[in-house]
Design a protein around this motif. Structure first.
Motif, PDB file in Angstrom:
ATOM      1  N   ALA A 241       2.047  42.060  40.301  1.00 36.16           N
ATOM      2  CA  ALA A 241       3.221  42.617  39.618  1.00 36.16           C
ATOM      3  C   ALA A 241       2.812  43.752  38.686  1.00 36.16           C
ATOM      4  CB  ALA A 241       3.950  41.526  38.842  1.00 36.16           C
ATOM      5  N   ARG A 242       1.762  43.529  37.928  1.00 35.32           N
ATOM      6  CA  ARG A 242       1.317  44.567  36.989  1.00 35.32           C
ATOM      7  C   ARG A 242       0.725  45.764  37.740  1.00 35.32           C
ATOM      8  NH1 ARG A 242       3.407  45.938  33.966  1.00 35.32           N
ATOM      9  NH2 ARG A 242       1.827  46.700  32.504  1.00 35.32           N
ATOM     10  N   HIS A 243       0.034  45.507  38.836  1.00 33.33           N
ATOM     11  CA  HIS A 243      -0.477  46.590  39.672  1.00 33.33           C
ATOM     12  C   HIS A 243       0.672  47.469  40.156  1.00 33.33           C
ATOM     13  CE1 HIS A 243      -2.060  48.075  43.723  1.00 33.33           C
ATOM     14  NE2 HIS A 243      -2.898  48.616  42.849  1.00 33.33           N
ATOM     15  N   SER A 244       1.844  46.839  40.357  1.00 30.28           N
ATOM     16  CA  SER A 244       3.012  47.545  40.861  1.00 30.28           C
ATOM     17  C   SER A 244       3.911  48.097  39.752  1.00 30.28           C
ATOM     18  CB  SER A 244       3.840  46.599  41.748  1.00 30.28           C
ATOM     19  OG  SER A 244       3.072  46.125  42.832  1.00 30.28           O
ATOM     20  N   GLY A 245       3.526  47.901  38.498  1.00 31.50           N
ATOM     21  CA  GLY A 245       4.320  48.428  37.395  1.00 31.50           C
ATOM     22  C   GLY A 245       5.494  47.564  36.984  1.00 31.50           C
ATOM     23  N   ILE A 246       5.511  46.304  37.422  1.00 30.18           N
ATOM     24  CA  ILE A 246       6.570  45.374  37.039  1.00 30.18           C
ATOM     25  C   ILE A 246       6.204  44.713  35.715  1.00 30.18           C
ATOM     26  CG2 ILE A 246       7.776  43.236  37.676  1.00 30.18           C
ATOM     27  CD1 ILE A 246       7.280  43.937  40.602  1.00 30.18           C
ATOM     28  N   SER A 247       7.159  44.661  34.776  1.00 33.44           N
ATOM     29  CA  SER A 247       6.949  43.955  33.511  1.00 33.44           C
ATOM     30  C   SER A 247       7.011  42.454  33.756  1.00 33.44           C
ATOM     31  CB  SER A 247       8.015  44.350  32.497  1.00 33.44           C
ATOM     32  OG  SER A 247       7.943  45.728  32.206  1.00 33.44           O
ATOM     33  N   VAL A 248       6.197  41.698  33.011  1.00 35.88           N
ATOM     34  CA  VAL A 248       6.050  40.267  33.284  1.00 35.88           C
ATOM     35  C   VAL A 248       6.304  39.428  32.038  1.00 35.88           C
ATOM     36  CG1 VAL A 248       4.373  38.471  33.847  1.00 35.88           C
ATOM     37  CG2 VAL A 248       4.442  40.564  35.205  1.00 35.88           C
ATOM     38  N   LEU A 249       7.078  38.360  32.239  1.00 39.63           N
ATOM     39  CA  LEU A 249       7.223  37.283  31.271  1.00 39.63           C
ATOM     40  C   LEU A 249       6.917  36.000  32.016  1.00 39.63           C
ATOM     41  CD1 LEU A 249       8.163  36.276  28.443  1.00 39.63           C
ATOM     42  CD2 LEU A 249      10.479  36.132  29.399  1.00 39.63           C
ATOM     43  N   ALA A 250       6.075  35.135  31.455  1.00 38.70           N
ATOM     44  CA  ALA A 250       5.652  33.935  32.183  1.00 38.70           C
ATOM     45  C   ALA A 250       5.715  32.710  31.281  1.00 38.70           C
ATOM     46  CB  ALA A 250       4.230  34.109  32.726  1.00 38.70           C
ATOM     47  N   PHE A 251       6.158  31.604  31.888  1.00 41.16           N
ATOM     48  CA  PHE A 251       6.260  30.330  31.169  1.00 41.16           C
ATOM     49  C   PHE A 251       5.559  29.231  31.951  1.00 41.16           C
ATOM     50  CE2 PHE A 251      10.235  32.513  29.899  1.00 41.16           C
ATOM     51  CZ  PHE A 251      10.069  32.508  28.511  1.00 41.16           C
ATOM     52  N   SER A 252       4.822  28.394  31.222  1.00 38.43           N
ATOM     53  CA  SER A 252       4.264  27.169  31.797  1.00 38.43           C
ATOM     54  C   SER A 252       4.997  25.980  31.184  1.00 38.43           C
ATOM     55  CB  SER A 252       2.773  27.035  31.482  1.00 38.43           C
ATOM     56  OG  SER A 252       1.997  27.939  32.225  1.00 38.43           O
ATOM     57  N   LEU A 253       5.408  25.059  32.032  1.00 40.20           N
ATOM     58  CA  LEU A 253       5.941  23.785  31.562  1.00 40.20           C
ATOM     59  C   LEU A 253       4.791  22.781  31.560  1.00 40.20           C
ATOM     60  CD1 LEU A 253       8.185  21.749  30.863  1.00 40.20           C
ATOM     61  CD2 LEU A 253       8.514  21.433  33.326  1.00 40.20           C
ATOM     62  N   VAL A 254       4.516  22.185  30.418  1.00 34.84           N
ATOM     63  CA  VAL A 254       3.430  21.208  30.305  1.00 34.84           C
ATOM     64  C   VAL A 254       3.909  19.893  30.920  1.00 34.84           C
ATOM     65  CG1 VAL A 254       1.884  19.960  28.762  1.00 34.84           C
ATOM     66  CG2 VAL A 254       2.558  22.318  28.226  1.00 34.84           C
ATOM     67  N   THR A 255       3.353  19.543  32.060  1.00 34.40           N
ATOM     68  CA  THR A 255       3.800  18.354  32.772  1.00 34.40           C
ATOM     69  C   THR A 255       2.857  17.165  32.614  1.00 34.40           C
ATOM     70  OG1 THR A 255       2.767  19.256  34.758  1.00 34.40           O
ATOM     71  CG2 THR A 255       5.128  19.614  34.497  1.00 34.40           C
ATOM     72  N   ASN A 256       1.659  17.413  32.157  1.00 31.97           N
ATOM     73  CA  ASN A 256       0.722  16.330  31.865  1.00 31.97           C
ATOM     74  C   ASN A 256      -0.311  16.863  30.885  1.00 31.97           C
ATOM     75  OD1 ASN A 256      -0.325  17.786  34.463  1.00 31.97           O
ATOM     76  ND2 ASN A 256      -2.143  16.793  33.588  1.00 31.97           N
ATOM     77  N   ILE A 257      -0.921  15.969  30.152  1.00 34.04           N
ATOM     78  CA  ILE A 257      -1.973  16.355  29.212  1.00 34.04           C
ATOM     79  C   ILE A 257      -3.323  16.073  29.854  1.00 34.04           C
ATOM     80  CG2 ILE A 257      -2.981  15.972  26.935  1.00 34.04           C
ATOM     81  CD1 ILE A 257      -0.249  17.371  26.923  1.00 34.04           C
ATOM     82  N   ALA A 258      -4.122  17.111  29.980  1.00 36.70           N
ATOM     83  CA  ALA A 258      -5.423  16.977  30.628  1.00 36.70           C
ATOM     84  C   ALA A 258      -6.327  16.027  29.843  1.00 36.70           C
ATOM     85  CB  ALA A 258      -6.083  18.348  30.750  1.00 36.70           C
ATOM     86  N   VAL A 259      -7.169  15.321  30.588  1.00 31.11           N
ATOM     87  CA  VAL A 259      -8.107  14.381  29.977  1.00 31.11           C
ATOM     88  C   VAL A 259      -9.403  15.106  29.663  1.00 31.11           C
ATOM     89  CG1 VAL A 259      -9.314  12.190  30.256  1.00 31.11           C
ATOM     90  CG2 VAL A 259      -7.063  12.516  31.302  1.00 31.11           C
ATOM     91  N   LEU A 260      -9.688  15.290  28.375  1.00 32.42           N
ATOM     92  CA  LEU A 260     -10.887  16.016  27.965  1.00 32.42           C
ATOM     93  C   LEU A 260     -12.085  15.125  27.635  1.00 32.42           C
ATOM     94  CD1 LEU A 260      -8.726  18.317  27.751  1.00 32.42           C
ATOM     95  CD2 LEU A 260     -10.083  19.233  25.867  1.00 32.42           C
ATOM     96  N   PRO A 261     -11.877  13.947  27.008  1.00 34.66           N
ATOM     97  CA  PRO A 261     -13.049  13.129  26.669  1.00 34.66           C
ATOM     98  C   PRO A 261     -13.819  12.722  27.922  1.00 34.66           C
ATOM     99  CG  PRO A 261     -11.102  12.353  25.491  1.00 34.66           C
ATOM    100  CD  PRO A 261     -10.622  13.344  26.506  1.00 34.66           C
ATOM    101  N   ALA A 262     -15.135  12.616  27.780  1.00 34.80           N
ATOM    102  CA  ALA A 262     -15.964  12.181  28.903  1.00 34.80           C
ATOM    103  C   ALA A 262     -15.547  10.781  29.341  1.00 34.80           C
ATOM    104  CB  ALA A 262     -17.431  12.193  28.506  1.00 34.80           C
ATOM    105  N   GLY A 263     -15.652  10.500  30.630  1.00 32.75           N
ATOM    106  CA  GLY A 263     -15.273   9.193  31.152  1.00 32.75           C
ATOM    107  C   GLY A 263     -16.267   8.112  30.762  1.00 32.75           C
ATOM    108  N   PRO A 264     -15.899   6.853  31.000  1.00 34.63           N
ATOM    109  CA  PRO A 264     -16.810   5.745  30.679  1.00 34.63           C
ATOM    110  C   PRO A 264     -18.086   5.827  31.519  1.00 34.63           C
ATOM    111  CG  PRO A 264     -14.949   4.986  32.013  1.00 34.63           C
ATOM    112  CD  PRO A 264     -14.636   6.393  31.607  1.00 34.63           C
TER     113      PRO A 264
END
Length: 318
Positions: A241-264
């Motif tokens: 889009a930007r290569h083509s000169g289109i202006s961009v607005l973008a949204f992410s919907l948070v659907t889950n919280i990533a697991v960061l702590p190391a596993g057991p």
């Protein structure tokens, strides 16, 4: 199938645009805004007026890739939005690299939008929250991205440059339009959404190829790189889009919280007395799944729909 973007991409996009226009009444043939509806967010199509409204299945559109992912209907929808009756195009579902499509095909719809006269693109997606201040159901207005796949050569502009669309080396430091982001925050407050539980953030999106969800170590790495959310789409479309000169607005919907702590660990004393069922339950805490993504999208659809509609009404107010 072509593996690189080629000059033929402009010809194919033009052929497709001509076909699509032939199916539309005059009032819908030159949309100025395109909206890409991510996983579970097809309800955004309800933001447009019921008449005139044209739905075109991707399956009948020449050169169009087919979406195979649950939650992506796979149709091009054209209609009018807001009191100004602004003509818009909605891509209800998208093609993903992980489905086996080339980057040329993943971004083909964006190029068709450019040929049809689109000047502004609003891109939405479902994403995992890396920023631990985010909650499921929050919305993130993107202000930057990490193109992990692009940095290792899986890039939508790889190959001969298509001069009909843009320059060989497009800058991306201004990829996410500041005026549009400002309007998004103003619209959020105008709608009174700042008084509710769901929050609007600004953040950085990390694009990964997928289709596996990220490991714990990968999540920690991405967060360490400065990413707030992670997903498997959007960035290729934004680059094109930007290569083509289109202006961009973008949204992410948070659907889950990533697991960061190391596993057991296998030598942790607390797990030694657990049976197999207990071990599986212990290890799977926080594990993401696609059904969770679709449910969160369904619950947030009304707010996202109202926000996008308000932004467009404000932009094009007389």
């Amino acid at each position: 199938m072509e593996t690189l973007a080629s000059p033929n991409a402009f010809q194919r996009a033009t052929e497709t645009a001509l076909y699509v226009r032939s199916a539309l009444p005059d009032i819908l043939q030159n949309p100025k805004v395109a909206i890409v509806c991510g996983s579970g967010l097809g309800g955004l199509a309800q933001a447009i007026e019921p008449e005139p409204k044209i739905d075109l299945s991707y399956s009948i559109i020449p050169n169009f890739p087919q979406s195979t992912v649950q939650g992506h209907e796979g149709k091009f929808v054209f209609g009018l939005i807001g009191p100004q009756k602004l003509p818009v195009a909605l891509l209800v579902g998208r093609a993903h690299f992980y489905e086996g499509h080339t980057m040329d095909l993943v971004t083909f719809a964006t190029r068709v939008c450019k040929v049809m006269g689109v000047e502004t693109m609003i891109v939405t997606n479902a994403a995992g929250g890396l920023n631990q201040d985010y909650a499921v159901g929050d919305i993130v207005c993107l202000n930057d991205h990490l193109n992990l796949a692009g940095l290792v050569g899986i890039h939508p502009l790889r190959g001969p440059n298509i001069d009909d669309f843009g320059v060989r080396f497009p800058p991306l430091s201004d990829a996410y339009d500041l005026d549009l982001r400002r309007r998004a925050h103003k619209a959020w407050k105008k709608l009174g959404f700042d008084k509710q539980k769901r929050r609007l953030h600004e953040g950085v999106y990390a694009f990964v190829a997928g289709p596996t969800y990220e490991t714990r170590a990968e999540c920690r790495m991405l967060r360490g790189f400065g990413a707030d959310v992670v997903g498997m789409s959007t960035v290729p479309e934004i680059v094109v889009a930007r290569h083509s000169g289109i202006s961009v607005l973008a949204f992410s919907l948070v659907t889950n919280i990533a697991v960061l702590p190391a596993g057991p660990r296998g030598d942790d004393a607390e797990i030694h007395a657990m049976d197999k069922v207990e071990l599986d339950k212990h290890l799977s805490q926080g594990k993401a799944n696609h059904e969770e993504v679709l449910q969160a999208g369904k619950e947030a659809a009304n707010d996202m729909q109202a926000l996008v509609k308000q932004i467009l009404c404000d932009i094009h107010a007389p």
